[in-house]
Design an enzyme around this catalytic site. Structure first.
Site, mmCIF file in Angstrom:
data_model
loop_
_atom_site.group_PDB
_atom_site.id
_atom_site.type_symbol
_atom_site.label_atom_id
_atom_site.label_comp_id
_atom_site.label_asym_id
_atom_site.label_seq_id
_atom_site.Cartn_x
_atom_site.Cartn_y
_atom_site.Cartn_z
ATOM 1 N N GLY A 14 73.041 67.728 -40.248
ATOM 2 C CA GLY A 14 72.822 68.471 -39.208
ATOM 3 C C GLY A 14 71.742 69.312 -39.150
ATOM 4 O O GLY A 14 70.954 70.046 -38.036
ATOM 5 N N ASN A 16 68.663 67.886 -38.373
ATOM 6 C CA ASN A 16 67.740 67.689 -36.236
ATOM 7 C C ASN A 16 68.403 68.766 -35.849
ATOM 8 O O ASN A 16 67.558 68.939 -34.741
ATOM 9 C CB ASN A 16 68.401 65.939 -35.878
ATOM 10 C CG ASN A 16 67.623 65.488 -37.130
ATOM 11 O OD1 ASN A 16 66.451 64.910 -35.908
ATOM 12 N ND2 ASN A 16 67.414 64.490 -37.124
ATOM 13 N N ASN A 104 70.049 60.746 -26.905
ATOM 14 C CA ASN A 104 70.622 59.514 -28.586
ATOM 15 C C ASN A 104 69.111 59.561 -28.940
ATOM 16 O O ASN A 104 68.234 59.377 -28.738
ATOM 17 C CB ASN A 104 71.539 58.581 -29.762
ATOM 18 C CG ASN A 104 71.721 58.146 -29.959
ATOM 19 O OD1 ASN A 104 71.396 59.403 -30.902
ATOM 20 N ND2 ASN A 104 71.341 57.492 -30.593
ATOM 21 N N HIS A 106 68.079 57.076 -32.688
ATOM 22 C CA HIS A 106 68.534 56.388 -33.808
ATOM 23 C C HIS A 106 66.981 56.524 -35.335
ATOM 24 O O HIS A 106 66.115 56.394 -34.057
ATOM 25 C CB HIS A 106 68.568 54.904 -33.009
ATOM 26 C CG HIS A 106 69.055 53.915 -34.170
ATOM 27 N ND1 HIS A 106 70.177 53.829 -34.030
ATOM 28 C CD2 HIS A 106 68.554 53.117 -34.836
ATOM 29 C CE1 HIS A 106 70.324 52.866 -34.286
ATOM 30 N NE2 HIS A 106 69.716 52.915 -35.547
HETATM 31 C C1 GAR Z 1 69.505 61.266 -38.616
HETATM 32 O O1 GAR Z 1 68.679 60.331 -38.928
HETATM 33 C C2 GAR Z 1 69.683 60.245 -37.018
HETATM 34 O O2 GAR Z 1 68.812 59.169 -36.621
HETATM 35 C C3 GAR Z 1 70.705 59.402 -37.585
HETATM 36 O O3 GAR Z 1 71.645 60.143 -37.983
HETATM 37 C C4 GAR Z 1 71.221 61.118 -39.141
HETATM 38 C C5 GAR Z 1 71.484 62.802 -38.543
HETATM 39 O O4 GAR Z 1 70.387 63.354 -39.609
HETATM 40 N N1 GAR Z 1 71.740 59.163 -36.698
HETATM 41 C C6 GAR Z 1 72.166 58.074 -36.367
HETATM 42 O O5 GAR Z 1 72.206 56.863 -36.817
HETATM 43 C C7 GAR Z 1 73.125 57.297 -34.802
HETATM 44 N N2 GAR Z 1 72.968 55.907 -34.846
HETATM 45 P P1 GAR Z 1 70.908 65.282 -39.895
HETATM 46 O O6 GAR Z 1 72.882 65.415 -39.180
HETATM 47 O O7 GAR Z 1 70.208 65.462 -40.777
HETATM 48 O O8 GAR Z 1 70.535 65.202 -38.327
#
Ligand code: GAR
Length: 190
Positions: A14, A16, A104, A106
C-alpha cells in the site's frame, strides 16, 4: 462544491495508497472514502489505521460471487475507484456499474508485460530478463480483461545494464508516486 470521493483497492504494502492519502490530505475537494483490500494481513491496513482512513477487508466470495462488495462500494458513493496494487480481476457487476470510473496502475509500459500473472516484482523480473533499456508505468481504465482498458497516461524511466530487479522496482515506484495522484486529481476534475 461537493467533495469528490475516492475509493481505493489494494492488495499489498500500500505504498501507493499511502502516497495518494498524503497527496489529498489537505484537500478540500477530495475525500478518501475508504480503502478496500482482499488480504486480511495486508500492510495497507496498518497504514490506514495509522492515517485514520477507513479500511475494509473482503474475501473472494463477497467480491466475485455476490453483490456484497458492490453494495459497499455503492454506499461509499465514489466518483472514482482506484486500483493501487490490487491483484484480483474486477468482476462484471462492478465494471458495469462504474464504466470508465475504475482506473488501475500497472508497473510496465502496456501492452508489454501485462495480463494474468503479471504483477509487482514478476513484471520487473521479466523486464530484467529481457534486458530492456527502458520501462515505465501505465495508468488505464479497467475493463473485464487484465490490463487491456484504454490507456490514460504512461511515463517512462531509463534502465541501466547494472540495474537489478530491486532497482527497477524502486524506479517504478518513484514514477508511480510522482504521476498517479496527479492523474487521479485530473480525472476527478474532468
Ligand atoms: C505497484 O507497483 C503497482 O503498479 C503494482 O503493484 C505495486 C503495488 O505497490 N500493480 C500491479 O502489478 C497490478 N497488476 P504498493 O502496494 O507499494 O503500492
Amino acid at each position: 462544491m461537493k467533495t469528490k470521493r475516492l475509493v481505493l483497492f489494494a492488495s499489498g504494502s500500500g505504498s501507493n495508497v499511502e502516497n495518494i492519502i498524503h497527496y489529498f490530505h489537505n484537500s478540500t475537494k477530495v475525500t478518501i472514502a475508504s480503502v478496500l483490500t482482499n488480504k486480511r494481513d495486508a500492510k495497507v491496513i496498518d497504514k490506514c489505521n495509522r492515517l485514520n482512513i477507513n479500511a475494509l477487508y473482503f474475501n473472494r466470495n463477497a467480491f466475485s460471487k455476490t453483490d456484497c462488495v458492490l453494495d459497499i462500494v455503492k454506499a461509499l458513493q465514489p466518483d472514482l475507484i482506484v486500483l493501487a496494487g490490487f491483484l484480483w480481476k474486477i468482476p462484471r457487476n462492478l465494471i458495469q456499474t462504474y464504466p470508465n470510473q475504475i482506473v488501475n496502475i500497472h508497473p510496465a509500459l502496456l501492452p508489454k508485460y501485462g495480463g494474468k500473472g503479471m504483477y509487482g516484482m514478476r513484471v520487473h523480473k521479466a523486464v530484467k530478463a529481457n534486458n530492456e533499456t527502458e520501462t515505465g508505468i501505465t495508468i488505464h481504465y479497467v475493463n473485464e480483461n487484465y490490463d487491456e482498458g484504454a490507456i490514460i497516461h504512461q511515463a517512462k524511466t531509463i534502465l541501466l545494464p547494472e540495474d537489478n530487479v530491486a532497482d527497477i522496482a524502486q524506479k517504478i515506484h518513484k514514477l508511480e508516486y510522482e504521476h498517479f495522484p496527479k492523474v487521479i486529481e485530473k480525472l476527478l476534475n474532468e
